[in-house]
Scaffold this motif. Structure first.
Motif, short mmCIF file in Angstrom:
data_model
loop_
_atom_site.label_atom_id
_atom_site.label_comp_id
_atom_site.label_asym_id
_atom_site.label_seq_id
_atom_site.Cartn_x
_atom_site.Cartn_y
_atom_site.Cartn_z
N ALA A 29 0.84 -1.27 0.08
CA ALA A 29 -0.01 0.06 -0.01
C ALA A 29 0.98 1.23 -0.06
CB ALA A 29 -1.02 0.02 1.26
N GLN A 30 1.99 1.10 0.67
CA GLN A 30 2.68 2.54 0.63
C GLN A 30 2.89 3.35 -0.47
OE1 GLN A 30 3.04 3.63 4.03
NE2 GLN A 30 3.69 5.53 3.02
N PRO A 31 3.47 2.93 -1.50
CA PRO A 31 3.79 3.60 -2.73
C PRO A 31 2.33 4.15 -3.22
CG PRO A 31 4.16 1.24 -3.23
CD PRO A 31 4.19 1.33 -1.53
N LEU A 32 1.48 3.11 -3.21
CA LEU A 32 0.06 3.96 -3.63
C LEU A 32 -0.51 5.04 -3.03
CD1 LEU A 32 -1.50 0.22 -4.39
CD2 LEU A 32 -0.51 1.74 -6.01
N LEU A 33 -0.37 4.73 -1.54
CA LEU A 33 -0.79 5.90 -0.73
C LEU A 33 -0.02 7.06 -1.03
CD1 LEU A 33 -1.07 4.08 2.89
CD2 LEU A 33 -2.91 4.58 0.98
N ALA A 34 1.29 7.08 -1.31
CA ALA A 34 2.22 8.12 -1.42
C ALA A 34 1.67 8.56 -2.95
CB ALA A 34 3.51 7.74 -1.54
N ALA A 35 1.42 8.00 -3.90
CA ALA A 35 0.88 8.58 -5.23
C ALA A 35 -0.25 9.21 -4.82
CB ALA A 35 1.06 7.40 -6.10
N ALA A 36 -1.24 8.91 -4.39
CA ALA A 36 -2.42 9.08 -3.95
C ALA A 36 -2.37 10.64 -3.38
CB ALA A 36 -3.70 8.39 -3.33
N ARG A 37 -1.33 10.70 -2.34
CA ARG A 37 -1.13 11.80 -1.48
C ARG A 37 -0.65 13.23 -2.62
NH1 ARG A 37 3.67 12.01 1.52
NH2 ARG A 37 4.27 11.20 -0.48
N ASP A 38 0.31 12.61 -3.31
CA ASP A 38 0.88 13.57 -4.29
C ASP A 38 -0.43 14.08 -5.03
OD1 ASP A 38 3.32 13.15 -2.95
OD2 ASP A 38 3.89 11.82 -4.90
N GLU A 39 -1.34 13.26 -5.57
CA GLU A 39 -2.26 13.75 -6.47
C GLU A 39 -3.15 14.74 -5.97
OE1 GLU A 39 -5.54 11.70 -9.35
OE2 GLU A 39 -4.19 10.44 -8.59
N LEU A 40 -3.41 14.14 -4.53
CA LEU A 40 -4.83 14.81 -3.98
C LEU A 40 -4.00 16.23 -3.11
CD1 LEU A 40 -6.77 11.95 -2.84
CD2 LEU A 40 -7.41 13.62 -4.71
N GLN A 41 -2.75 16.04 -2.73
CA GLN A 41 -2.03 17.06 -1.75
C GLN A 41 -2.82 17.01 -0.60
OE1 GLN A 41 0.59 18.92 -2.58
NE2 GLN A 41 0.74 17.53 -4.13
N GLU A 42 -3.21 15.79 -0.19
CA GLU A 42 -3.82 15.67 1.28
C GLU A 42 -3.18 14.32 1.79
OE1 GLU A 42 -5.47 17.67 2.40
OE2 GLU A 42 -6.42 18.83 0.79
N SER A 43 -3.38 14.12 3.13
CA SER A 43 -2.68 12.89 3.81
C SER A 43 -3.89 11.62 3.42
CB SER A 43 -2.78 12.92 5.34
OG SER A 43 -1.65 14.12 5.62
N VAL A 44 -2.98 10.68 2.92
CA VAL A 44 -4.06 9.44 2.57
C VAL A 44 -3.45 8.38 3.59
CG1 VAL A 44 -4.55 7.70 0.87
CG2 VAL A 44 -4.14 10.25 0.16
N SER A 45 -4.35 7.53 4.05
CA SER A 45 -4.03 6.23 4.98
C SER A 45 -4.79 5.02 4.69
CB SER A 45 -4.39 6.84 6.43
OG SER A 45 -4.24 8.22 6.73
N LEU A 46 -4.30 4.05 5.32
CA LEU A 46 -4.61 2.59 5.16
C LEU A 46 -4.87 2.19 6.71
CD1 LEU A 46 -5.07 0.18 3.30
CD2 LEU A 46 -3.03 -0.79 4.08
N ALA A 47 -6.25 1.72 6.80
CA ALA A 47 -6.47 1.46 8.32
C ALA A 47 -7.10 -0.07 8.25
CB ALA A 47 -7.49 2.39 9.00
N VAL A 48 -6.99 -0.85 9.51
CA VAL A 48 -7.64 -2.09 9.67
C VAL A 48 -8.20 -2.01 10.93
CG1 VAL A 48 -5.91 -3.44 8.38
CG2 VAL A 48 -5.44 -3.17 10.79
N LEU A 49 -9.34 -2.98 11.25
CA LEU A 49 -9.99 -3.04 12.18
C LEU A 49 -9.42 -3.95 13.40
CD1 LEU A 49 -12.77 -1.86 13.41
CD2 LEU A 49 -13.51 -4.38 12.79
N ASP A 50 -9.31 -3.23 14.69
CA ASP A 50 -8.82 -3.92 15.64
C ASP A 50 -9.49 -3.72 17.12
OD1 ASP A 50 -6.91 -5.22 17.49
OD2 ASP A 50 -6.00 -3.70 17.89
N GLU A 51 -10.42 -4.58 17.61
CA GLU A 51 -11.22 -4.40 18.68
C GLU A 51 -11.89 -3.19 18.87
OE1 GLU A 51 -8.52 -5.13 22.01
OE2 GLU A 51 -8.33 -7.26 21.61
#
Length: 275
Positions: free
Chosen positions: A111-133
């Motif tokens: 995910a990391q390079p994809l998040l970085a590419a989306a961040r550069d395109e949108l100029q906003e912070s982009v994240s990946l999350a999972v569910l934990d308790e």
């Protein structure tokens, strides 16, 4: 006769009380039970609990004060915490614990390079999350130069009921599971905009199933809104959520739907192909 403390000096009344309590603990609690207590104390540290006393650690981790004291001092000896005589505070070595997951998780690595590419395109912070308790946990993050929220950090945890990523991650659960989850967590009103009525929270989660995305509009923090979309595995289950965080003063909800949603969906689709 007074008992000496760990530094050889006469122990305080509090230390003597802890020693007396420790002596009365059954030996059966040693071993792997000690590891579980130590991990519970580590997990008690958060963005809102950046330092703890022995008593606070015992309360938050639901262990006895002697057990909390032993665990905290062990973590100090190992270089995970500092101790100023009263408060215990995490040191940079603590990052190794979360790094063990992040360095071995194929999802986070992909995910990391994809998040970085989306961040550069949108100029906003982009994240990946999972569910934990009952929490949405960020396992991937590409920060924009302008940081909107202090909560959405790598390794950060947000309550699932009012976060965009959390609602996406909860949306795959059955109706009964969603109701049980909502009934088991405190639905705090974190801002005046937080949706915390159980029936409304459940409705927002169900809406993800038809809309294909979730929005949290100033529900976690005033001035911040977020959008998230699901990342599904080959069985159709939701593996993670990709999100973007923006300033509500700069980006409207309509703009997020028009300009940001296609980018998030593209990132999610590429991740799904890699799973």
């Amino acid at each position: 006769m007074p008992v000496n403390g760990e530094d050889g000096a006469p122990a305080s009344v509090t230390d003597n009380e802890l020693i007396a309590e420790e002596a009365s603990e059954p030996r059966a609690r040693e071993g792997m039970g000690g590891l579980a207590k130590g991990l519970a104390i580590i997990e008690a540290f958060s963005a809102t609990t950046v330092r703890m006393t022995v008593a606070e650690a015992a309360r938050l981790a639901d262990v006895t004060r002697p057990a909390a004291r032993r665990c905290l001092l062990t973590l100090v000896d190992l270089g995970y915490l500092s101790h100023d005589g009263k408060f215990f505070t995490p040191l940079p070595r603590m990052l190794r614990l979360g790094g063990a997951y992040l360095s071995t998780s194929s999802l986070a690595q992909i995910a990391q390079p994809l998040l970085a590419a989306a961040r550069d395109e949108l100029q906003e912070s982009v994240s990946l999350a999972v569910l934990d308790e009952g929490h949405s946990v960020f396992v991937g993050r590409a920060e924009a130069l302008r940081i909107v929220s202090t909560g959405a950090k790598l390794g950060g945890r947000l309550p699932a009921y009012c976060s965009a990523t959390g609602r996406v991650l909860l949306s795959q659960k059955s109706d009964g599971e969603i109701v049980r989850h909502i009934s088991s967590v405190p639905l705090k009103k974190l801002t005046p905009h937080t949706i915390n009525a159980p029936e409304e929270v459940i409705a927002t989660i169900h809406r993800v199933q038809t809309d294909g995305y979730a929005i949290s509009d100033e529900e976690l923090e005033l001035g911040m809104r977020a959008m998230a979309v699901p990342v599904k595995n080959r069985m159709g289950g939701i593996e993670a959520a990709v999100s973007v965080s923006v300033s509500s003063a700069r980006v409207s909800v309509d703009a997020m739907k028009r300009d940001f949603l296609p980018v998030l969906q593209r990132v999610a689709a590429r991740l799904e192909r890699a799973l």
